[in-house]
Design a protein around this motif. Structure first.
Motif, PDB file in Angstrom:
ATOM      1  N   TRP A  49     144.881 -23.926 170.543  1.00 19.95           N
ATOM      2  CA  TRP A  49     143.478 -24.125 170.002  1.00 19.95           C
ATOM      3  C   TRP A  49     142.893 -22.827 170.049  1.00 19.95           C
ATOM      4  O   TRP A  49     142.433 -22.287 168.779  1.00 19.95           O
ATOM      5  CB  TRP A  49     142.961 -25.035 170.685  1.00 19.95           C
ATOM      6  CG  TRP A  49     141.744 -25.167 170.888  1.00 19.95           C
ATOM      7  CD1 TRP A  49     140.477 -24.419 170.363  1.00 19.95           C
ATOM      8  CD2 TRP A  49     140.801 -26.422 169.729  1.00 19.95           C
ATOM      9  NE1 TRP A  49     139.465 -24.610 170.501  1.00 19.95           N
ATOM     10  CE2 TRP A  49     139.775 -25.903 170.357  1.00 19.95           C
ATOM     11  CE3 TRP A  49     141.531 -27.672 170.315  1.00 19.95           C
ATOM     12  CZ2 TRP A  49     138.933 -27.414 169.727  1.00 19.95           C
ATOM     13  CZ3 TRP A  49     140.682 -28.459 169.654  1.00 19.95           C
ATOM     14  CH2 TRP A  49     139.111 -28.543 169.372  1.00 19.95           C
ATOM     15  N   ALA A  50     143.148 -21.835 170.997  1.00 18.85           N
ATOM     16  CA  ALA A  50     142.344 -20.752 170.835  1.00 18.85           C
ATOM     17  C   ALA A  50     143.129 -19.556 169.654  1.00 18.85           C
ATOM     18  O   ALA A  50     142.295 -18.931 169.213  1.00 18.85           O
ATOM     19  CB  ALA A  50     143.187 -19.608 172.419  1.00 18.85           C
ATOM     20  N   ALA A  51     144.301 -19.492 169.385  1.00 20.06           N
ATOM     21  CA  ALA A  51     144.818 -18.836 168.316  1.00 20.06           C
ATOM     22  C   ALA A  51     144.466 -20.035 166.871  1.00 20.06           C
ATOM     23  O   ALA A  51     144.156 -19.334 165.715  1.00 20.06           O
ATOM     24  CB  ALA A  51     146.056 -19.198 168.696  1.00 20.06           C
ATOM     25  N   TRP A  52     144.410 -20.959 167.049  1.00 22.11           N
ATOM     26  CA  TRP A  52     144.396 -21.348 164.863  1.00 22.11           C
ATOM     27  C   TRP A  52     142.073 -21.516 165.507  1.00 22.11           C
ATOM     28  O   TRP A  52     141.429 -21.574 164.376  1.00 22.11           O
ATOM     29  CB  TRP A  52     144.514 -23.047 165.250  1.00 22.11           C
ATOM     30  CG  TRP A  52     146.710 -22.393 164.934  1.00 22.11           C
ATOM     31  CD1 TRP A  52     147.361 -23.162 165.571  1.00 22.11           C
ATOM     32  CD2 TRP A  52     146.735 -21.623 163.700  1.00 22.11           C
ATOM     33  NE1 TRP A  52     148.568 -22.600 164.954  1.00 22.11           N
ATOM     34  CE2 TRP A  52     148.188 -22.332 163.773  1.00 22.11           C
ATOM     35  CE3 TRP A  52     146.155 -21.930 163.147  1.00 22.11           C
ATOM     36  CZ2 TRP A  52     149.095 -22.095 163.078  1.00 22.11           C
ATOM     37  CZ3 TRP A  52     147.114 -21.700 161.599  1.00 22.11           C
ATOM     38  CH2 TRP A  52     148.142 -21.559 161.627  1.00 22.11           C
ATOM     39  N   GLN A  81     143.582 -24.997 158.976  1.00 20.89           N
ATOM     40  CA  GLN A  81     143.832 -24.309 160.586  1.00 20.89           C
ATOM     41  C   GLN A  81     143.772 -25.656 161.198  1.00 20.89           C
ATOM     42  O   GLN A  81     144.284 -25.413 162.378  1.00 20.89           O
ATOM     43  CB  GLN A  81     141.900 -23.629 161.046  1.00 20.89           C
ATOM     44  CG  GLN A  81     141.731 -22.579 160.666  1.00 20.89           C
ATOM     45  CD  GLN A  81     140.235 -22.042 160.997  1.00 20.89           C
ATOM     46  OE1 GLN A  81     139.362 -22.697 160.478  1.00 20.89           O
ATOM     47  NE2 GLN A  81     140.142 -20.760 162.359  1.00 20.89           N
ATOM     48  N   TYR A  99     135.528 -25.314 161.583  1.00 19.48           N
ATOM     49  CA  TYR A  99     137.281 -25.085 160.851  1.00 19.48           C
ATOM     50  C   TYR A  99     137.030 -25.271 159.391  1.00 19.48           C
ATOM     51  O   TYR A  99     136.807 -26.037 158.731  1.00 19.48           O
ATOM     52  CB  TYR A  99     138.071 -25.895 161.973  1.00 19.48           C
ATOM     53  CG  TYR A  99     137.161 -26.078 163.512  1.00 19.48           C
ATOM     54  CD1 TYR A  99     137.920 -24.632 164.477  1.00 19.48           C
ATOM     55  CD2 TYR A  99     137.079 -26.646 163.917  1.00 19.48           C
ATOM     56  CE1 TYR A  99     136.657 -24.108 165.011  1.00 19.48           C
ATOM     57  CE2 TYR A  99     136.847 -26.612 165.156  1.00 19.48           C
ATOM     58  CZ  TYR A  99     136.924 -24.971 166.067  1.00 19.48           C
ATOM     59  OH  TYR A  99     135.923 -25.267 166.856  1.00 19.48           O
ATOM     60  N   GLY A 149     139.957 -21.035 167.992  1.00 23.39           N
ATOM     61  CA  GLY A 149     139.116 -20.334 168.647  1.00 23.39           C
ATOM     62  C   GLY A 149     138.164 -18.915 168.519  1.00 23.39           C
ATOM     63  O   GLY A 149     137.182 -18.832 168.661  1.00 23.39           O
ATOM     64  N   TRP A 150     138.833 -18.313 167.159  1.00 19.56           N
ATOM     65  CA  TRP A 150     138.451 -16.680 166.619  1.00 19.56           C
ATOM     66  C   TRP A 150     137.378 -17.355 165.893  1.00 19.56           C
ATOM     67  O   TRP A 150     136.404 -16.806 165.467  1.00 19.56           O
ATOM     68  CB  TRP A 150     139.570 -16.355 165.627  1.00 19.56           C
ATOM     69  CG  TRP A 150     139.854 -17.091 165.481  1.00 19.56           C
ATOM     70  CD1 TRP A 150     141.257 -17.757 165.353  1.00 19.56           C
ATOM     71  CD2 TRP A 150     139.914 -16.711 163.761  1.00 19.56           C
ATOM     72  NE1 TRP A 150     141.855 -18.387 164.443  1.00 19.56           N
ATOM     73  CE2 TRP A 150     141.157 -18.141 163.409  1.00 19.56           C
ATOM     74  CE3 TRP A 150     138.692 -16.763 162.927  1.00 19.56           C
ATOM     75  CZ2 TRP A 150     140.981 -18.484 161.901  1.00 19.56           C
ATOM     76  CZ3 TRP A 150     139.106 -17.132 161.097  1.00 19.56           C
ATOM     77  CH2 TRP A 150     140.336 -17.674 160.733  1.00 19.56           C
ATOM     78  N   ASP A 151     137.270 -18.873 164.689  1.00 20.72           N
ATOM     79  CA  ASP A 151     135.876 -19.383 163.671  1.00 20.72           C
ATOM     80  C   ASP A 151     135.054 -19.327 164.002  1.00 20.72           C
ATOM     81  O   ASP A 151     135.019 -21.465 164.561  1.00 20.72           O
ATOM     82  CB  ASP A 151     136.847 -20.364 163.025  1.00 20.72           C
ATOM     83  CG  ASP A 151     136.289 -20.206 161.014  1.00 20.72           C
ATOM     84  OD1 ASP A 151     134.882 -19.370 161.295  1.00 20.72           O
ATOM     85  OD2 ASP A 151     136.597 -21.431 160.299  1.00 20.72           O
ATOM     86  N   GLN A 152     134.005 -19.131 164.765  1.00 25.51           N
ATOM     87  CA  GLN A 152     132.612 -19.630 165.343  1.00 25.51           C
ATOM     88  C   GLN A 152     131.989 -19.586 164.412  1.00 25.51           C
ATOM     89  O   GLN A 152     130.119 -20.329 164.913  1.00 25.51           O
ATOM     90  CB  GLN A 152     132.486 -19.024 166.796  1.00 25.51           C
ATOM     91  CG  GLN A 152     133.448 -19.345 167.546  1.00 25.51           C
ATOM     92  CD  GLN A 152     133.841 -19.947 167.972  1.00 25.51           C
ATOM     93  OE1 GLN A 152     133.154 -21.074 168.751  1.00 25.51           O
ATOM     94  NE2 GLN A 152     135.222 -20.880 168.207  1.00 25.51           N
ATOM     95  N   HIS A 153     131.834 -19.872 163.038  1.00 23.85           N
ATOM     96  CA  HIS A 153     129.741 -20.138 161.846  1.00 23.85           C
ATOM     97  C   HIS A 153     130.548 -20.744 160.600  1.00 23.85           C
ATOM     98  O   HIS A 153     131.557 -21.136 160.903  1.00 23.85           O
ATOM     99  CB  HIS A 153     129.948 -18.134 161.493  1.00 23.85           C
ATOM    100  CG  HIS A 153     131.094 -18.466 160.196  1.00 23.85           C
ATOM    101  ND1 HIS A 153     132.689 -17.428 160.782  1.00 23.85           N
ATOM    102  CD2 HIS A 153     130.854 -18.367 158.834  1.00 23.85           C
ATOM    103  CE1 HIS A 153     132.898 -17.651 159.475  1.00 23.85           C
ATOM    104  NE2 HIS A 153     132.203 -17.128 158.616  1.00 23.85           N
ATOM    105  N   ASP A 182     135.008 -24.619 174.416  1.00 21.28           N
ATOM    106  CA  ASP A 182     134.457 -23.741 172.627  1.00 21.28           C
ATOM    107  C   ASP A 182     133.460 -25.183 172.132  1.00 21.28           C
ATOM    108  O   ASP A 182     132.794 -23.978 171.597  1.00 21.28           O
ATOM    109  CB  ASP A 182     136.122 -24.672 171.595  1.00 21.28           C
ATOM    110  CG  ASP A 182     135.937 -23.514 170.360  1.00 21.28           C
ATOM    111  OD1 ASP A 182     135.348 -22.718 170.235  1.00 21.28           O
ATOM    112  OD2 ASP A 182     136.154 -23.892 169.892  1.00 21.28           O
TER     113      ASP A 182
END
Length: 134
Positions: free
Chosen positions: A26-29, A52, A48, A31-35, A91
């Motif tokens: 989850w973090a890899a796919w 992803q 997302y 977790g980094w896209d938050q906008h 998240d």
């Protein structure tokens, strides 16, 4: 002399591994896209993208297959569900509306249903499912 893990710990291992791997994926796919993306007409999408979520689902097949093909259908389904639910909760918990719990519950129910079905199919296809009367 090598010490063996106690039997209850061996039985929990697929569940724990599946939970940790699901959270990490989850973090890899995701977790980094938050906008959110704002379209020209003012509507918003995201955070997302479809690719992803598809990537997450496809890579989750590896730990689910690993556990289900080794007689651990419940561990595959429950571990993956626990990992995804915990990751979604973490998240999304900063949502001010409080509606994030609706999404978390949807992730929990959906992932449990899908991973249980996929695990059962994998166990049956690999011939490692528990046989009745055996």
């Amino acid at each position: 002399m090598r010490e063996e893990l106690p039997k209850p710990l061996w039985q929990l291992l697929p569940l724990l591994v599946s939970a940790v791997v699901a959270s990490a994926l989850w973090a890899a796919w995701l977790g980094w896209d938050q906008h959110r993306d704002v379209q020209p007409d003012g509507t918003t999408t995201g955070p997302y993208e479809a690719w992803q979520v598809i990537g997450l689902v496809l890579t989750l097949l590896v730990p689910v297959y690993w556990a289900a093909s080794r007689h651990h259908v419940a561990g595959a389904a429950l571990g993956t569900t626990a990992g995804l639910t915990a990751a979604a909760f973490y998240d999304w918990s900063d949502d001010a509306s409080g509606l994030f719990m609706v999404g978390v519950c949807m992730v929990m129910i959906g992932s449990l249903a899908v991973t249980a079905a996929v695990s059962a199919v994998i166990a049956a296809a690999t011939g490692n499912g528990r046989r009745a009367g055996g």
